[in-house]
Design an enzyme around this catalytic site. Structure first.
Site, PDB file in Angstrom:
ATOM      1  N   GLY A  71      11.666  10.389 -27.549  1.00  0.00           N
ATOM      2  CA  GLY A  71      10.952  10.870 -28.728  1.00  0.00           C
ATOM      3  C   GLY A  71      10.102   9.808 -29.391  1.00  0.00           C
ATOM      4  O   GLY A  71       9.529   8.942 -28.727  1.00  0.00           O
ATOM      5  N   GLN A 104      -3.248  -0.318 -23.965  1.00  0.00           N
ATOM      6  CA  GLN A 104      -3.369  -1.101 -22.727  1.00  0.00           C
ATOM      7  C   GLN A 104      -4.091  -2.427 -22.913  1.00  0.00           C
ATOM      8  O   GLN A 104      -3.895  -3.363 -22.131  1.00  0.00           O
ATOM      9  CB  GLN A 104      -4.102  -0.291 -21.647  1.00  0.00           C
ATOM     10  N   SER A 155       0.862  -1.181   0.000  1.00  0.00           N
ATOM     11  CA  SER A 155       0.000   0.000   0.000  1.00  0.00           C
ATOM     12  C   SER A 155       0.898   1.231   0.000  1.00  0.00           C
ATOM     13  O   SER A 155       1.786   1.355   0.848  1.00  0.00           O
ATOM     14  CB  SER A 155      -0.901   0.013   1.238  1.00  0.00           C
ATOM     15  N   ASP A 182      -1.766  10.201 -25.486  1.00  0.00           N
ATOM     16  CA  ASP A 182      -3.010  10.622 -26.145  1.00  0.00           C
ATOM     17  C   ASP A 182      -2.835  11.986 -26.811  1.00  0.00           C
ATOM     18  O   ASP A 182      -3.323  12.222 -27.920  1.00  0.00           O
ATOM     19  CB  ASP A 182      -4.150  10.679 -25.134  1.00  0.00           C
ATOM     20  N   ASN A 211      -9.606  11.828 -24.511  1.00  0.00           N
ATOM     21  CA  ASN A 211      -8.400  12.654 -24.490  1.00  0.00           C
ATOM     22  C   ASN A 211      -7.939  13.029 -25.901  1.00  0.00           C
ATOM     23  O   ASN A 211      -7.586  14.182 -26.171  1.00  0.00           O
ATOM     24  CB  ASN A 211      -7.262  11.913 -23.779  1.00  0.00           C
TER      25      ASN A 211
END
Length: 323
Positions: free
Chosen positions: A228, A172, A36, A257, A52
């Site tokens: 880059g 993802q 945690s 994005d 986005n």
């Protein structure tokens, strides 16, 4: 050029951990992690990859079509997107599921640990891309971004059937896709976007080498963070565009994005790939210097100053003629 951007629409919960994740990991215990991290900052922002990218395109003066699913809590978010120039007429609003949630913690080294709750995104497969095509009077490009996997496959098949050029951006969701699914998303795409890690994962998922991928797509754009962007094409053609440097890194969430928004805007303005990537890198750095994926200020003078410092006055003039 009318661009449809499909993918997630989400609310981001962004936390900052002042330490380093690596210092808390014990190599021989990685199979039994129970940690945690005490964060000292929380920001709640609107996000999602499709939203986005659409936000960035809208702010650059295009009118992108957002294709995705959200919950009944989307009303205020949708209004904000419309004010930014985004067409939200093809967003499906669920009656029962919340808008997706992205919960992300960033450490002092800009490493991130995140969890994504799909929520209403599970209904994205019910959106008919052919209907979007008819409603808008015709689409010139469809970006298929991270979304419910069945929706990604359906939108990809629909774009090919309709003869609309495709930009594949599985990002993802590569972790959830099998070999056949990944191949279906990639093959025949005009553009393929990945980051450096995802490029290796994509090769593993497809079973294809870099050359085999490039035989199946038009252009492969690989973002490499501070190093880059690389633009790869068949025939061993490659160009590398350095990042726009900054000494004020705040939050890396949404940087990729923003790059995509700038790159796609450059294509819409018929700029060469290198110039489009330079514009994308300038937007990416603007996001890196702010908290939240849609909180950055997009001032033409600032963008051109960044481009001029990094790539020279010629690049600034060419991009400035369109911006």
């Amino acid at each position: 050029m009318r661009i449809a951007v499909s993918g997630s629409i989400a609310i981001d919960h962004l936390m900052v951990y002042p330490g380093r994740f690596a210092e808390q990991l014990i190599a021989e215990m990685v199979e039994h992690v129970s940690l945690s991290f005490l964060a000292d900052r929380l920001e709640i922002r609107e996000g999602g990859v499709a939203a986005n990218i659409s936000f960035g395109l809208g702010r650059l003066g295009l009118r992108p079509v957002l294709v995705g699913a959200a919950g009944p809590d989307f009303a205020a978010y949708g209004e904000r997107l419309r004010e930014a120039g985004v067409d939200t007429g093809s967003v499906r609003v669920s009656e029962t599921l919340h808008t997706a949630r992205f919960v992300c913690t960033t450490d002092a080294d800009q490493n991130q640990i995140a969890t994504f709750y799909a929520g209403a995104m599970a209904e994205a497969g019910r959106i008919d891309l052919a209907e979007v095509h008819r409603r808008t009077g015709g689409l010139d490009l469809v970006l298929v971004g991270a979304d419910d996997p069945e929706a990604m496959l359906r939108h990809t098949a629909a774009a090919h059937a309709l003869g609309i050029p495709l930009a594949a951006d599985p990002s993802q969701q590569l972790a959830r896709l099998d070999t056949a699914q990944t191949r279906r998303l990639v093959e025949g795409a005009r553009l393929l976007f990945t980051n450096e890690y995802e490029s290796a994962l994509l090769r593993e998922r497809t079973g294809w080498s870099e050359r085999e991928v490039l035989r199946r797509v038009g252009t492969w754009i690989i973002t490499r963070g501070a190093e880059g962007v690389s633009i790869l094409e068949a025939g061993d053609r490659r160009s590398d565009v350095p990042a726009v440097a900054t000494d004020d890194m705040v939050d890396p969430t949404g940087v990729g994005d923003a790059f995509r928004a700038g790159f796609l805007a450059g294509l819409a303005w018929e700029l060469p790939y290198e110039r489009a990537a330079q514009l994308g890198c300038a937007l990416a750095t603007s996001v890196l210097e702010s908290v939240g994926t849609q909180e950055y200020k997009l001032l033409p003078s600032d963008v051109l100053a960044r481009v001029g410092r990094s790539y020279g006055p010629g690049a600034a003039r060419e991009i400035g003629a369109r911006l």
